[in-house]
Design a protein around this motif. Structure first.
Motif, PDB file in Angstrom:
ATOM      1  N   ILE A 124     -14.929  68.114 -31.548  1.00 28.09           N
ATOM      2  CA  ILE A 124     -13.672  68.737 -31.125  1.00 28.09           C
ATOM      3  C   ILE A 124     -13.316  69.891 -32.049  1.00 28.09           C
ATOM      4  O   ILE A 124     -12.913  70.974 -31.603  1.00 28.09           O
ATOM      5  CB  ILE A 124     -12.541  67.697 -31.110  1.00 28.09           C
ATOM      6  CG1 ILE A 124     -12.785  66.654 -30.024  1.00 28.09           C
ATOM      7  CG2 ILE A 124     -11.184  68.378 -30.883  1.00 28.09           C
ATOM      8  CD1 ILE A 124     -11.823  65.484 -30.074  1.00 28.09           C
TER       9      ILE A 124
ATOM     10  N   ILE B  11      -6.245  67.167 -16.147  1.00 29.86           N
ATOM     11  CA  ILE B  11      -6.908  67.516 -17.405  1.00 29.86           C
ATOM     12  C   ILE B  11      -7.237  66.230 -18.146  1.00 29.86           C
ATOM     13  O   ILE B  11      -6.354  65.417 -18.417  1.00 29.86           O
ATOM     14  CB  ILE B  11      -5.996  68.407 -18.273  1.00 29.86           C
ATOM     15  CG1 ILE B  11      -5.616  69.678 -17.500  1.00 29.86           C
ATOM     16  CG2 ILE B  11      -6.677  68.764 -19.589  1.00 29.86           C
ATOM     17  CD1 ILE B  11      -4.630  70.572 -18.231  1.00 29.86           C
ATOM     18  N   ASP B  12      -8.522  66.032 -18.446  1.00 30.03           N
ATOM     19  CA  ASP B  12      -8.912  64.823 -19.164  1.00 30.03           C
ATOM     20  C   ASP B  12      -8.542  64.948 -20.643  1.00 30.03           C
ATOM     21  O   ASP B  12      -8.352  66.062 -21.158  1.00 30.03           O
ATOM     22  CB  ASP B  12     -10.416  64.562 -19.011  1.00 30.03           C
ATOM     23  CG  ASP B  12     -11.257  65.649 -19.647  1.00 30.03           C
ATOM     24  OD1 ASP B  12     -11.576  65.517 -20.840  1.00 30.03           O
ATOM     25  OD2 ASP B  12     -11.578  66.632 -18.957  1.00 30.03           O
TER      26      ASP B  12
ATOM     27  N   ILE C 164      -9.489  69.704 -27.025  1.00 30.32           N
ATOM     28  CA  ILE C 164     -10.246  70.902 -27.405  1.00 30.32           C
ATOM     29  C   ILE C 164      -9.415  72.161 -27.155  1.00 30.32           C
ATOM     30  O   ILE C 164      -9.357  73.063 -28.004  1.00 30.32           O
ATOM     31  CB  ILE C 164     -11.581  70.966 -26.640  1.00 30.32           C
ATOM     32  CG1 ILE C 164     -12.496  69.822 -27.084  1.00 30.32           C
ATOM     33  CG2 ILE C 164     -12.276  72.310 -26.873  1.00 30.32           C
ATOM     34  CD1 ILE C 164     -13.747  69.679 -26.244  1.00 30.32           C
ATOM     35  N   VAL C 165      -8.773  72.230 -25.989  1.00 23.61           N
ATOM     36  CA  VAL C 165      -7.947  73.404 -25.658  1.00 23.61           C
ATOM     37  C   VAL C 165      -6.790  73.536 -26.649  1.00 23.61           C
ATOM     38  O   VAL C 165      -6.452  74.651 -27.083  1.00 23.61           O
ATOM     39  CB  VAL C 165      -7.425  73.309 -24.213  1.00 23.61           C
ATOM     40  CG1 VAL C 165      -6.388  74.396 -23.943  1.00 23.61           C
ATOM     41  CG2 VAL C 165      -8.576  73.422 -23.227  1.00 23.61           C
TER      42      VAL C 165
ATOM     43  N   THR D  37     -10.722  67.359 -22.952  1.00 20.64           N
ATOM     44  CA  THR D  37     -10.479  68.781 -22.660  1.00 20.64           C
ATOM     45  C   THR D  37      -9.140  69.226 -23.220  1.00 20.64           C
ATOM     46  O   THR D  37      -9.030  70.308 -23.814  1.00 20.64           O
ATOM     47  CB  THR D  37     -10.521  69.032 -21.143  1.00 20.64           C
ATOM     48  OG1 THR D  37     -11.798  68.654 -20.632  1.00 20.64           O
ATOM     49  CG2 THR D  37     -10.267  70.495 -20.828  1.00 20.64           C
TER      50      THR D  37
ATOM     51  N   TYR E 164      -1.612  68.038 -21.729  1.00 16.39           N
ATOM     52  CA  TYR E 164      -2.166  66.871 -21.041  1.00 16.39           C
ATOM     53  C   TYR E 164      -1.243  66.354 -19.930  1.00 16.39           C
ATOM     54  O   TYR E 164      -1.714  66.000 -18.844  1.00 16.39           O
ATOM     55  CB  TYR E 164      -2.423  65.758 -22.053  1.00 16.39           C
ATOM     56  CG  TYR E 164      -3.070  64.531 -21.454  1.00 16.39           C
ATOM     57  CD1 TYR E 164      -4.323  64.604 -20.842  1.00 16.39           C
ATOM     58  CD2 TYR E 164      -2.429  63.297 -21.488  1.00 16.39           C
ATOM     59  CE1 TYR E 164      -4.922  63.482 -20.291  1.00 16.39           C
ATOM     60  CE2 TYR E 164      -3.018  62.169 -20.947  1.00 16.39           C
ATOM     61  CZ  TYR E 164      -4.258  62.265 -20.353  1.00 16.39           C
ATOM     62  OH  TYR E 164      -4.854  61.156 -19.806  1.00 16.39           O
TER      63      TYR E 164
END
Length: 222
Positions: free
Chosen positions: A25, A90-91, A97-98, A94, A75
């Motif tokens: 990550i 959105i998992d 990381i974003v 993801t 999220y």
């Protein structure tokens, strides 16, 4: 209460998986953060009034809000906003990381701006005198010098991002801290597991610090 080393040995494989995800990550987040930070930082340094102020608003909003609030927004809230136009989910990975990309990007933008503006204006004038365009002068003269000065704070930002990943346990990302919490829920050995988690974070950050110091010496960064 006795310190049970057997609980640590049993937990090591699971904690290592969490540590791998933590590093993954942070690496992806830093790559994206550098990309965002360079663009925003250059917009703050060289662009017009509008781009400069848009970049400034981005930096102030991100730096002025906690990273845990940012990941919860991405999220939970962002899919609800986007659902007006199209269905999207959105998992957790993801979202994590974003969030690291955006959060580190705001700080790297200021690192970029400081490094670029610290380069003596004589280098810029020399590039123009050699017939280079403003873009080529920035690309071939200013940025190579600025990137050397950016290396120490970028390394520090990477270490900060690694520790920030621990906050993503709130959305269920199975990083190091989350794995430690789940192990404790099963064996109730909080002292042993949290001590091991702390040592693993320390080993990661100390290793990265050593590598970065060697790189700085190699590049003769003062």
């Amino acid at each position: 209460m006795q310190f049970d080393f057997s609980a640590i040995w049993d937990a090591i494989p699971i904690l290592l998986e969490g540590a791998k995800l933590t590093l993954w990550i942070s690496v992806l987040g830093l790559i994206g953060g550098i990309t965002i930070g360079l663009l925003i930082g250059l917009a703050r340094s060289y662009s017009n009034w509008l781009s400069n102020h848009i970049a400034l608003v981005f930096i102030e909003v991100i730096r002025g809000t906690p990273i845990v609030v940012q990941v919860m927004f991405i999220y939970f809230a962002l899919p609800m906003i986007l659902r007006i136009f199209t269905y999207i989910r959105i998992d957790p990975l993801t979202a994590a990381i974003v969030t690291i990309m955006i959060n580190s990007g705001a700080y790297i933008a200021e690192i970029t701006r400081g490094a670029v503006l610290s380069i003596h204006k004589g280098f810029h004038q020399a590039g123009l005198a050699l017939g280079l365009s403003k873009c080529d002068t920035l690309r071939y003269v200013i940025m190579p010098l600025a990137l050397r000065r950016m290396l120490p704070p970028l390394g520090n930002q990477w270490i900060v991002s690694i520790k920030d990943t621990s906050l993503f346990m709130v959305i269920g990302v199975a990083e190091l801290t989350r794995q430690g919490e789940e192990i404790i829920a099963g064996n109730f050995r909080a002292m042993e597991i949290w001590s091991t988690v702390a040592v693993m974070y320390l080993m990661i950050t100390l290793t990265l610090s050593y590598i970065l110091r060697c790189l700085e010496r190699r590049l003769k960064i003062i």
